[in-house]
Motif scaffolding. Structure first.
Motif, PDB file in Angstrom:
ATOM      1  N   GLU A   1      -0.709  -2.948  14.668  1.00  0.00           N
ATOM      2  CA  GLU A   1      -0.986  -1.897  13.699  1.00  0.00           C
ATOM      3  C   GLU A   1       0.324  -1.235  13.303  1.00  0.00           C
ATOM      4  O   GLU A   1       1.255  -1.164  14.113  1.00  0.00           O
ATOM      5  CB  GLU A   1      -1.945  -0.851  14.276  1.00  0.00           C
ATOM      6  CG  GLU A   1      -3.319  -1.396  14.633  1.00  0.00           C
ATOM      7  CD  GLU A   1      -4.237  -0.324  15.208  1.00  0.00           C
ATOM      8  OE1 GLU A   1      -3.754   0.849  15.358  1.00  0.00           O
ATOM      9  OE2 GLU A   1      -5.394  -0.630  15.520  1.00  0.00           O
ATOM     10  N   PRO A   2       0.389  -0.727  12.053  1.00  0.00           N
ATOM     11  CA  PRO A   2       1.617  -0.033  11.648  1.00  0.00           C
ATOM     12  C   PRO A   2       1.718   1.354  12.302  1.00  0.00           C
ATOM     13  O   PRO A   2       0.707   2.035  12.508  1.00  0.00           O
ATOM     14  CB  PRO A   2       1.435   0.106  10.138  1.00  0.00           C
ATOM     15  CG  PRO A   2      -0.031   0.070   9.907  1.00  0.00           C
ATOM     16  CD  PRO A   2      -0.592  -0.831  10.957  1.00  0.00           C
TER      17      PRO A   2
ATOM     18  N   ARG B   1      -4.560   1.424   0.970  1.00  0.00           N
ATOM     19  CA  ARG B   1      -4.266   2.368   2.046  1.00  0.00           C
ATOM     20  C   ARG B   1      -5.460   2.607   2.964  1.00  0.00           C
ATOM     21  O   ARG B   1      -5.302   2.993   4.133  1.00  0.00           O
ATOM     22  CB  ARG B   1      -3.800   3.696   1.462  1.00  0.00           C
ATOM     23  CG  ARG B   1      -2.409   3.641   0.877  1.00  0.00           C
ATOM     24  CD  ARG B   1      -1.886   5.029   0.591  1.00  0.00           C
ATOM     25  NE  ARG B   1      -0.486   5.009   0.196  1.00  0.00           N
ATOM     26  CZ  ARG B   1       0.279   6.091   0.130  1.00  0.00           C
ATOM     27  NH1 ARG B   1      -0.242   7.287   0.416  1.00  0.00           N
ATOM     28  NH2 ARG B   1       1.538   6.011  -0.236  1.00  0.00           N
ATOM     29  N   GLU B   2      -6.649   2.393   2.452  1.00  0.00           N
ATOM     30  CA  GLU B   2      -7.850   2.630   3.261  1.00  0.00           C
ATOM     31  C   GLU B   2      -7.928   1.708   4.469  1.00  0.00           C
ATOM     32  O   GLU B   2      -8.704   1.968   5.418  1.00  0.00           O
ATOM     33  CB  GLU B   2      -9.098   2.476   2.402  1.00  0.00           C
ATOM     34  CG  GLU B   2      -9.318   1.109   1.821  1.00  0.00           C
ATOM     35  CD  GLU B   2      -8.546   0.887   0.501  1.00  0.00           C
ATOM     36  OE1 GLU B   2      -8.756  -0.174  -0.120  1.00  0.00           O
ATOM     37  OE2 GLU B   2      -7.750   1.764   0.107  1.00  0.00           O
ATOM     38  N   ALA B   3      -7.163   0.617   4.479  1.00  0.00           N
ATOM     39  CA  ALA B   3      -7.202  -0.296   5.621  1.00  0.00           C
ATOM     40  C   ALA B   3      -6.522   0.310   6.839  1.00  0.00           C
ATOM     41  O   ALA B   3      -6.812  -0.090   7.976  1.00  0.00           O
ATOM     42  CB  ALA B   3      -6.541  -1.620   5.250  1.00  0.00           C
TER      43      ALA B   3
ATOM     44  N   PHE C   1      -1.756   6.287   6.967  1.00  0.00           N
ATOM     45  CA  PHE C   1      -1.520   6.956   5.687  1.00  0.00           C
ATOM     46  C   PHE C   1      -2.164   8.354   5.626  1.00  0.00           C
ATOM     47  O   PHE C   1      -2.264   8.952   4.539  1.00  0.00           O
ATOM     48  CB  PHE C   1      -2.071   6.108   4.538  1.00  0.00           C
ATOM     49  CG  PHE C   1      -1.276   4.848   4.294  1.00  0.00           C
ATOM     50  CD1 PHE C   1      -0.007   4.905   3.736  1.00  0.00           C
ATOM     51  CD2 PHE C   1      -1.812   3.619   4.636  1.00  0.00           C
ATOM     52  CE1 PHE C   1       0.715   3.740   3.505  1.00  0.00           C
ATOM     53  CE2 PHE C   1      -1.092   2.459   4.419  1.00  0.00           C
ATOM     54  CZ  PHE C   1       0.186   2.503   3.853  1.00  0.00           C
ATOM     55  N   ALA C   2      -2.630   8.871   6.737  1.00  0.00           N
ATOM     56  CA  ALA C   2      -3.356  10.155   6.723  1.00  0.00           C
ATOM     57  C   ALA C   2      -2.504  11.264   6.155  1.00  0.00           C
ATOM     58  O   ALA C   2      -2.961  12.042   5.288  1.00  0.00           O
ATOM     59  CB  ALA C   2      -3.819  10.510   8.138  1.00  0.00           C
TER      60      ALA C   2
ATOM     61  N   ALA D   1       0.838  -1.212   0.000  1.00  0.00           N
ATOM     62  CA  ALA D   1       0.000   0.000   0.000  1.00  0.00           C
ATOM     63  C   ALA D   1       0.865   1.251   0.000  1.00  0.00           C
ATOM     64  O   ALA D   1       0.505   2.271  -0.626  1.00  0.00           O
ATOM     65  CB  ALA D   1      -0.916  -0.017   1.223  1.00  0.00           C
ATOM     66  N   GLU D   2       1.975   1.207   0.662  1.00  0.00           N
ATOM     67  CA  GLU D   2       2.891   2.346   0.699  1.00  0.00           C
ATOM     68  C   GLU D   2       3.463   2.664  -0.669  1.00  0.00           C
ATOM     69  O   GLU D   2       3.548   3.841  -1.057  1.00  0.00           O
ATOM     70  CB  GLU D   2       4.031   2.045   1.676  1.00  0.00           C
ATOM     71  CG  GLU D   2       5.081   3.124   1.764  1.00  0.00           C
ATOM     72  CD  GLU D   2       4.652   4.262   2.689  1.00  0.00           C
ATOM     73  OE1 GLU D   2       5.002   5.411   2.372  1.00  0.00           O
ATOM     74  OE2 GLU D   2       3.980   3.999   3.695  1.00  0.00           O
ATOM     75  N   THR D   3       3.826   1.669  -1.441  1.00  0.00           N
ATOM     76  CA  THR D   3       4.524   1.898  -2.707  1.00  0.00           C
ATOM     77  C   THR D   3       3.591   1.977  -3.908  1.00  0.00           C
ATOM     78  O   THR D   3       3.941   2.578  -4.933  1.00  0.00           O
ATOM     79  CB  THR D   3       5.551   0.761  -2.948  1.00  0.00           C
ATOM     80  OG1 THR D   3       4.870  -0.505  -2.870  1.00  0.00           O
ATOM     81  CG2 THR D   3       6.664   0.797  -1.920  1.00  0.00           C
TER      82      THR D   3
END
Length: 221
Positions: A218-219, A149-151, A156-157, A142-144
């Motif tokens: 969680e990340p 990203r919605e998870a 990711f805000a 999701a980062e790359t």
């Protein structure tokens, strides 16, 4: 006065006297005959056999010298020819950062994983480590790429999506505690992906930090 015999009478008497004399002669010499017969039976050769001169030793002519069997020469063993197609593919040489040389594709991922496993000893239960690696893999994709990203909206805000990558693949990853803490961990990742130019690059290092909140990982930044 005696009358002289007649002539035939004298002849008869003379013959008788001769016969008588011959008979007496034969009777008187039987021994001589036996001796003559014995002498004639004895061979004239002497009973003593003259000594024969010693015969010279028969010399056997020297035969040909014994032939020795030629030494059997063992052919020199030659090293078997190696078929390159049968030899296992050599593992890529690690680069300066300890990561194998790039360009091997998915076939080299297992070598990278072994290198990561040897960097630090495992300090998490196997099930926890697998869960953290899977979670960090999703976060990094999701980062790359921007997908998923919605998870994790809080994570990711404020993160801007730079030039997105495609064909992203995590090649290897390990999860370790952060400074020995039970509630925090860091997942070290080696990944591959193609940028805007389309050039695929692998062996890229990255890391995702995770924390345990309400029994859920969680990340975190």
């Amino acid at each position: 006065m005696t009358t002289p015999p007649a002539p035939y009478t004298r002849l008869l008497i003379t013959g008788l006297l001769l016969v008588l004399a011959g008979t007496l002669t034969l009777l008187a010499r039987p021994q001589d005959r036996s001796q003559d017969a014995a002498a004639s039976a004895v061979p004239t050769t002497s009973l003593e056999t003259p000594a024969q001169p010693p015969t010279a030793a028969v010399q056997t002519p020297p035969g040909p010298p014994p032939t020795t069997a030629p030494a059997i020469q063992t052919p020199a063993r030659t090293a078997p020819t190696r078929d390159p197609s049968r030899e296992p593919a050599a593992e890529p040489e690690p680069g300066p950062s300890g990561i194998p040389v790039s360009g091997d594709g998915p076939g080299g991922d297992h070598a990278i994983q072994r290198l990561l496993d040897r960097t630090t000893p495992a300090d998490l239960p196997p099930d926890t480590q697998r869960h953290l690696v899977a979670l960090a893999t999703q976060v990094w994709i999701a980062e790359t790429t921007g997908t998923g990203r919605e998870a994790w909206p809080d994570y990711f805000a404020n993160a801007e999506l730079r030039a997105p990558y495609h064909d992203v693949r995590v090649q290897a990853a390990i999860a370790r505690r952060t400074d020995g803490r039970n509630g925090q961990a860091v997942v070290r990742i080696v990944w591959a992906g193609a940028g805007v130019s389309g050039d695929l690059q692998d062996g890229r290092p990255a890391q995702v930090r995770l924390a345990l909140h309400h029994n859920e990982w969680e990340p975190i930044r």
